[in-house]
Structures are given as structure tokens and as C-alpha cells.
Design a protein around this motif. Structure first.
Motif, PDB file in Angstrom:
ATOM      1  N   LEU A  57     -37.823   9.231  -8.007  1.00 44.91           N
ATOM      2  CA  LEU A  57     -37.820  10.700  -7.937  1.00 44.91           C
ATOM      3  C   LEU A  57     -37.974  11.181  -6.502  1.00 44.91           C
ATOM      4  CD1 LEU A  57     -40.035  11.613 -11.035  1.00 44.91           C
ATOM      5  CD2 LEU A  57     -37.532  11.694 -10.860  1.00 44.91           C
ATOM      6  N   CYS A  58     -38.853  10.533  -5.749  1.00 49.95           N
ATOM      7  CA  CYS A  58     -39.061  10.924  -4.351  1.00 49.95           C
ATOM      8  C   CYS A  58     -37.802  10.708  -3.514  1.00 49.95           C
ATOM      9  CB  CYS A  58     -40.215  10.139  -3.741  1.00 49.95           C
ATOM     10  SG  CYS A  58     -41.827  10.642  -4.366  1.00 49.95           S
ATOM     11  N   LEU A  59     -37.125   9.593  -3.713  1.00 52.89           N
ATOM     12  CA  LEU A  59     -35.869   9.350  -2.998  1.00 52.89           C
ATOM     13  C   LEU A  59     -34.841  10.438  -3.320  1.00 52.89           C
ATOM     14  CD1 LEU A  59     -35.135   5.527  -3.234  1.00 52.89           C
ATOM     15  CD2 LEU A  59     -35.549   6.864  -1.171  1.00 52.89           C
ATOM     16  N   LEU A  60     -34.721  10.748  -4.594  1.00 52.87           N
ATOM     17  CA  LEU A  60     -33.729  11.735  -5.022  1.00 52.87           C
ATOM     18  C   LEU A  60     -34.092  13.145  -4.573  1.00 52.87           C
ATOM     19  CD1 LEU A  60     -32.936  10.389  -8.594  1.00 52.87           C
ATOM     20  CD2 LEU A  60     -31.623  10.054  -6.486  1.00 52.87           C
ATOM     21  N   GLU A 108     -27.571  16.093  -3.217  1.00 53.39           N
ATOM     22  CA  GLU A 108     -26.319  15.685  -3.865  1.00 53.39           C
ATOM     23  C   GLU A 108     -26.481  14.421  -4.695  1.00 53.39           C
ATOM     24  OE1 GLU A 108     -23.610  17.668  -3.717  1.00 53.39           O
ATOM     25  OE2 GLU A 108     -24.939  18.988  -2.588  1.00 53.39           O
ATOM     26  N   GLY A 109     -27.623  13.770  -4.597  1.00 57.91           N
ATOM     27  CA  GLY A 109     -27.854  12.537  -5.330  1.00 57.91           C
ATOM     28  C   GLY A 109     -27.537  11.314  -4.492  1.00 57.91           C
ATOM     29  N   LEU A 110     -27.757  10.161  -5.070  1.00 57.30           N
ATOM     30  CA  LEU A 110     -27.501   8.881  -4.408  1.00 57.30           C
ATOM     31  C   LEU A 110     -26.831   7.934  -5.392  1.00 57.30           C
ATOM     32  CD1 LEU A 110     -30.924   8.156  -2.638  1.00 57.30           C
ATOM     33  CD2 LEU A 110     -28.750   8.591  -1.497  1.00 57.30           C
ATOM     34  N   ARG A 111     -26.048   7.032  -4.852  1.00 59.11           N
ATOM     35  CA  ARG A 111     -25.495   5.972  -5.686  1.00 59.11           C
ATOM     36  C   ARG A 111     -26.623   5.053  -6.130  1.00 59.11           C
ATOM     37  NH1 ARG A 111     -19.878   3.886  -5.167  1.00 59.11           N
ATOM     38  NH2 ARG A 111     -18.648   5.662  -4.472  1.00 59.11           N
ATOM     39  N   MET A 112     -26.485   4.525  -7.327  1.00 57.50           N
ATOM     40  CA  MET A 112     -27.507   3.624  -7.867  1.00 57.50           C
ATOM     41  C   MET A 112     -27.695   2.414  -6.948  1.00 57.50           C
ATOM     42  SD  MET A 112     -28.527   4.304 -11.378  1.00 57.50           S
ATOM     43  CE  MET A 112     -28.506   2.741 -12.163  1.00 57.50           C
ATOM     44  N   THR A 113     -26.615   1.883  -6.391  1.00 54.74           N
ATOM     45  CA  THR A 113     -26.739   0.726  -5.502  1.00 54.74           C
ATOM     46  C   THR A 113     -27.571   1.072  -4.271  1.00 54.74           C
ATOM     47  OG1 THR A 113     -24.606   1.282  -4.510  1.00 54.74           O
ATOM     48  CG2 THR A 113     -24.606  -0.423  -6.213  1.00 54.74           C
ATOM     49  N   LEU A 149     -35.392  14.259 -16.227  1.00 59.15           N
ATOM     50  CA  LEU A 149     -35.758  14.403 -14.821  1.00 59.15           C
ATOM     51  C   LEU A 149     -34.621  14.061 -13.864  1.00 59.15           C
ATOM     52  CD1 LEU A 149     -39.344  12.865 -15.018  1.00 59.15           C
ATOM     53  CD2 LEU A 149     -38.680  15.283 -15.141  1.00 59.15           C
ATOM     54  N   VAL A 150     -33.653  13.273 -14.334  1.00 61.94           N
ATOM     55  CA  VAL A 150     -32.490  12.920 -13.509  1.00 61.94           C
ATOM     56  C   VAL A 150     -31.218  12.995 -14.341  1.00 61.94           C
ATOM     57  CG1 VAL A 150     -33.843  11.343 -12.045  1.00 61.94           C
ATOM     58  CG2 VAL A 150     -32.531  10.410 -13.938  1.00 61.94           C
ATOM     59  N   THR A 151     -30.103  13.097 -13.624  1.00 59.62           N
ATOM     60  CA  THR A 151     -28.791  12.995 -14.261  1.00 59.62           C
ATOM     61  C   THR A 151     -28.091  11.775 -13.684  1.00 59.62           C
ATOM     62  OG1 THR A 151     -27.741  14.387 -12.573  1.00 59.62           O
ATOM     63  CG2 THR A 151     -28.538  15.483 -14.575  1.00 59.62           C
ATOM     64  N   ARG A 152     -27.159  11.265 -14.454  1.00 65.74           N
ATOM     65  CA  ARG A 152     -26.383  10.105 -14.028  1.00 65.74           C
ATOM     66  C   ARG A 152     -24.919  10.430 -14.290  1.00 65.74           C
ATOM     67  NH1 ARG A 152     -28.145   4.432 -16.618  1.00 65.74           N
ATOM     68  NH2 ARG A 152     -28.522   5.853 -18.309  1.00 65.74           N
ATOM     69  N   VAL A 180     -21.943   4.704  -9.780  1.00 66.28           N
ATOM     70  CA  VAL A 180     -22.752   5.635 -10.557  1.00 66.28           C
ATOM     71  C   VAL A 180     -23.682   6.354  -9.583  1.00 66.28           C
ATOM     72  CG1 VAL A 180     -24.489   5.894 -12.370  1.00 66.28           C
ATOM     73  CG2 VAL A 180     -22.670   4.198 -12.620  1.00 66.28           C
ATOM     74  N   GLU A 181     -23.706   7.673  -9.698  1.00 62.88           N
ATOM     75  CA  GLU A 181     -24.568   8.484  -8.841  1.00 62.88           C
ATOM     76  C   GLU A 181     -25.681   9.097  -9.676  1.00 62.88           C
ATOM     77  OE1 GLU A 181     -23.007  10.850  -5.322  1.00 62.88           O
ATOM     78  OE2 GLU A 181     -23.351  12.384  -6.853  1.00 62.88           O
ATOM     79  N   VAL A 182     -26.868   9.149  -9.098  1.00 56.97           N
ATOM     80  CA  VAL A 182     -28.037   9.689  -9.773  1.00 56.97           C
ATOM     81  C   VAL A 182     -28.548  10.866  -8.958  1.00 56.97           C
ATOM     82  CG1 VAL A 182     -30.284   9.109 -10.735  1.00 56.97           C
ATOM     83  CG2 VAL A 182     -28.619   7.321 -10.377  1.00 56.97           C
ATOM     84  N   ALA A 183     -28.938  11.935  -9.663  1.00 58.93           N
ATOM     85  CA  ALA A 183     -29.479  13.118  -8.983  1.00 58.93           C
ATOM     86  C   ALA A 183     -30.665  13.668  -9.758  1.00 58.93           C
ATOM     87  CB  ALA A 183     -28.388  14.182  -8.850  1.00 58.93           C
TER      88      ALA A 183
END
Length: 164
Positions: free
Chosen positions: A62-65, A70-75, A100-103, A113-116
Motif C-alpha cells: 500500500l505504501c509503495l502504491l 498511476e500504479g505500478l507493474r506487479m513485477t 484497497l487496490v485494483t488490478r 499486470v498493473e496495480v493501483a
């Protein structure tokens, strides 16, 4: 549990700061960093569970996001946290289930896959931020002084500078 020291001069001497021992400066510095990190994590685990109802590892996600609108790639999340992608997939699924997040799939990349963070996730972090910040400050105050905290903060790279 010990109380934080009001004045850095009141802090006990760090066992790794004396110099002249068997450890080179770099290893001594690393040991101080590990002690500070361990103190923060130990205190933060219970506060994170109480305030956000997520695990410590999920909190780190959560802190990273939170720093990436705009979100981050899962990798990328896996690389930044040093976690196996399979474990991260499970944690992201739990956070997604909690709202709490979207994928989503990355356009033009079948495997990407991007997570935000969702607005709910941002709100929960905002609500908990004062208590979490106080917990981190107290834990660090018991481990390292303000000069060392400032120096450490200056050394940590900005995630946006490192994005692919």
C-alpha cells in the motif's frame, strides 16, 4: 518498552558505532540500519494490523502504491519489495478483495499486470498516517538520532526516479 529519548545526547551508544573493531565501516553502518529497520518493523506490525487490518507486507505494498498515482507493474512491486511474485500475487488478491487496490492488464502486454491504490485505500492510509508516523518516529528515536535519520532519508532514492 523504552520511551524515546528527548535529546539525542541521552541515547545510549550504539554497539556498532565505536569503530576500531573487527567490522569495517560499511558493515557497521549496515548493522545500524538493520537495527533501526527491525525496531520500526517490530512496532509497526501491531499498529498496522490495528489501524488498517492488513499484514505488514500488505502495508508495504500500500505504501509503495501510495507514492505512484498511476500504479505500478506487479513485477516492479515484487522487485522493490524483494518478494517472490507468487507471494505478491496472493497479497494483491487479498488487498483487492478488501477494496484497497485494483488490478488491471497493461495495454499491449499480455503478461503485464498493473496495480493501483483505490480511493478507499488512499483514505484508509490517510486516516492511519498520523498514528503510523508517530510509531515510526518513536521507534527510530530509540535507535538512531535525528542527524542519522536525515542522512538516511537523503540516501533513499525516489521511486519515480527509478521507474522503467
Amino acid at each position: 518498552m523504552a520511551e524515546p529519548f528527548d535529546d539525542p545526547a541521552d541515547q545510549p551508544e550504539c554497539p556498532f558505532s565505536g569503530g576500531g573493531g573487527l567490522l569495517p565501516d560499511e558493515l557497521r553502518t549496515w548493522m545500524v540500519l538493520l537495527a533501526a529497520t527491525g525496531a520500526v518493523e517490530q512496532r509497526l506490525r501491531s499498529v498496522v494490523k490495528e489501524t488498517l487490518d492488513v499484514s505488514h507486507d500488505e502495508f508495504l505494498i500500500l505504501c509503495l502504491l501510495a507514492e505512484q498515482p498511476e500504479g505500478l507493474r506487479m513485477t516492479r512491486v515484487a522487485d522493490l519489495l524483494g518478494r517472490p511474485k507468487t507471494r505478491l500475487t496472493y497479497q494483491i488478491a487479498c488487498l483487492q478483495h478488501s477494496g484497497l487496490v485494483t488490478r488491471k492488464s497493461v495495454c499491449g502486454d499480455k503478461r503485464g499486470v498493473e496495480v493501483a491504490l483505490t480511493e478507499k485505500g488512499r483514505g484508509r492510509l490517510r486516516e492511519a498516517s498520523a498514528r503510523l508516523s508517530e510509531t515510526v518516529s518513536r521507534a527510530l528515536a530509540e535507535t538512531i538520532g535525528p542527524t542519522q535519520r536525515a542522512a538516511l532519508s537523503a540516501l533513499v532514492p525516489d521511486l519515480a526516479d527509478d521507474a522503467p
